[in-house]
Scaffold this active site. Structure first.
Site, PDB file in Angstrom:
ATOM      1  N   LYS A  55       4.872   9.273   8.682  1.00 59.00           N
ATOM      2  CA  LYS A  55       4.643   8.813  10.052  1.00 59.00           C
ATOM      3  C   LYS A  55       5.700   9.320  11.034  1.00 59.00           C
ATOM      4  CE  LYS A  55       1.963   4.929   8.294  1.00 59.00           C
ATOM      5  NZ  LYS A  55       0.562   5.073   8.617  1.00 59.00           N
ATOM      6  N   TYR A  67       0.859  -1.186   0.000  1.00 63.75           N
ATOM      7  CA  TYR A  67       0.000   0.000   0.000  1.00 63.75           C
ATOM      8  C   TYR A  67       0.889   1.226   0.000  1.00 63.75           C
ATOM      9  CZ  TYR A  67      -3.426   3.448   1.624  1.00 63.75           C
ATOM     10  OH  TYR A  67      -4.234   4.558   1.746  1.00 63.75           O
ATOM     11  N   ASP A  70       9.434   2.621  -0.396  1.00 60.83           N
ATOM     12  CA  ASP A  70       8.405   3.344   0.350  1.00 60.83           C
ATOM     13  C   ASP A  70       8.621   3.020   1.826  1.00 60.83           C
ATOM     14  OD1 ASP A  70       6.212   4.226   1.701  1.00 60.83           O
ATOM     15  OD2 ASP A  70       4.735   3.449   0.274  1.00 60.83           O
TER      16      ASP A  70
HETATM   17  N1  HOZ Z   1      -3.659   3.489   5.950  1.00 61.82           N
HETATM   18  C1  HOZ Z   1      -3.409   3.488   7.345  1.00 61.82           C
HETATM   19  C2  HOZ Z   1      -2.956   2.167   7.813  1.00 61.82           C
HETATM   20  N2  HOZ Z   1      -1.994   1.515   7.024  1.00 61.82           N
HETATM   21  C3  HOZ Z   1      -4.626   3.867   8.126  1.00 61.82           C
HETATM   22  C4  HOZ Z   1      -4.536   5.227   8.609  1.00 61.82           C
HETATM   23  C5  HOZ Z   1      -5.666   5.632   9.532  1.00 61.82           C
HETATM   24  O1  HOZ Z   1      -6.762   5.146   9.418  1.00 61.82           O
HETATM   25  O2  HOZ Z   1      -5.422   6.483  10.366  1.00 61.82           O
END
Ligand code: HOZ
Length: 418
Positions: free
Chosen positions: A267, A144, A239
């Protein structure tokens, strides 16, 4: 566990916000319950509006490596807020954070700050296309890279959780520029290079996949990607939105001793504020406007508040390298407890996942074999034990420096009781 207030708030939120949440996986659909509404968090604990205290292994999906509301970061942010929230003009703080990143991440000689991981990867790919003059990219099933159009193809995270790996709303033509290979599957990459090598601008990969649950690369796989991209004149993009500053201070490139051409960060680099970055070899980064012809911009890019949170977080991590040994060790204690229960565990440092499968999980197909009903039951059992894990099989468990020996012991015992 009483969650009445959270449920009432969720019903209210559903009236005004699609699905009641601002990011799908938060809705708890995969675990068939209402989400918890959070009031506050401190250290290793998160507190919901019903007054439940939980040991938190979501850690805001990765940023909170120092735990919640670490004093040094909060104080720095409070102080900078007094001087203005956003200027849309350069500050010395941006150079300070850029220097910290360049000194930390071996593959990064120059870096551009943006506001989200999605933006970082989307922009890195544009830079790769601009630099190589090619159009296509290879991504891996179950990886992802945020929600930009071209990357919502066989995507992990919330899309895997909701069983919609290819999002609606992405024009077919656009998605056709994204070629998909098997994670840990060298042959699938070779086939794509044989067929379309001259138009492949980049291979983008999560060096440790963490959005189909945690799936580490097989030995030699990243080296293989480094070789094949070089041979074919394509760029290799790591990534590292999740792995950056987490596997070690220098990220996955340092951890696996591989030098990608571009790296994306998110992050941790923003210390819990909306900040991300992408960088790499100066020669490539010089394609960006105003130095070069590839356009990318943002009103809040390099925002002083987010940048300050990033600087304070990286400064703490740099000053305390022992944190990594501690959080990795705690990761192993939890992994061992899951193994004792007969679950399949993948761990890379302080990132881990326990899968409800009989056999190894090495790619998208094997991750999908996990029993989602069993995962949902496990999630609820953990909540009852006062432990908050990601509400999806296809997300990671994050350990922070704030998790105490007692937190880990309590979690190990809860796992034993599953
Ligand atoms: N895409 C995020 C986890 N891999 C989720 C982020 C969120 O919902 O805060």
């Amino acid at each position: 566990m009483n969650t009445e207030k959270s449920s009432a708030c969720f019903r209210e939120a559903e009236q005004y916000i699609p699905g009641g949440v601002n990011s799908p996986v938060r809705a708890f659909r995969a675990v068939e319950r209402d989400p918890l509404f959070i009031e506050r968090a401190s250290g290793s604990k998160i507190y919901d509006i019903d007054g439940n205290e939980l040991i938190d292994y979501v850690c805001s999906w990765g940023p909170c490596i120092l735990g919640h509301a670490p004093e040094a970061v909060v104080n720095a942010v409070k102080a900078v807020c007094e001087r203005g929230l956003s200027f849309g003009a350069p500050t010395e703080l941006e150079t300070q954070l850029a220097r910290l990143i360049v000194e930390a991440v071996p593959a990064i000689e120059q870096v551009r700050l943006v506001s989200s991981g999605t933006e970082a990867v989307m922009s890195a790919i544009r830079a790769a296309r601009g630099y190589t003059g090619r159009n296509k990219i290879i991504k891996f099933a179950g990886n992802y890279h945020g929600h930009s159009d071209g990357l919502l193809v066989k995507a992990g995270s919330g899309l895997m959780t909701e069983s919609v790996p290819d999002s609606a709303g992405v024009p077919e033509g656009y998605a056709s520029y994204t070629l998909t290979a098997e994670y840990n599957g060298g042959e699938s990459v070779e086939r794509l290079f044989e067929a379309e090598g001259e138009d492949i601008a980049a291979v983008v990969i999560e060096p440790v996949a963490a959005n189909m649950g945690v799936v580490p690369p097989k030995e030699g796989f990243l080296e293989f990607l480094r070789d094949i991209t070089r041979k074919n004149g394509a760029l290799l993009i790591f990534d590292e939105v999740i792995t950056g500053f987490r596997l070690c201070y220098g990220g996955a490139g340092e951890y696996f001793k591989i030098r990608p051409d571009l790296v994306t960060l998110g992050k941790i680099v923003g210390g819990g504020m909306p900040l991300a970055a992408y960088g790499g070899a100066a020669e490539i980064m010089q394609v960006l406007a105003p130095a070069g012809p590839v356009y990318q911009a943002g009103t809040l890019s390099g925002n002083p508040v987010a940048v300050t949170a990033g600087i304070a977080t990286l400064t703490e991590l740099k000053a305390h390298p022992e944190i990594y040994e501690r959080i990795d060790g705690n990761g192993e204690k939890l992994a061992e407890a899951f193994r004792q229960k007969g679950l399949w565990v993948n761990r890379a440092g302080s990132l881990l996942s326990a899968f409800f499968t009989d056999g190894p999980v090495t790619d998208y197909t094997s991750a999908l074999r996990s029993d989602k009903k069993k995962f949902a039951a496990y999630f609820s059992r953990m909540l009852e034990e006062g432990i908050y894990v990601a509400p999806s099989q296809f997300e990671a468990m994050f350990i922070s420096a704030a998790h105490s020996d007692e937190d880990i012991q309590r979690t190990v015992e809860a796992i034993r009781r599953l």
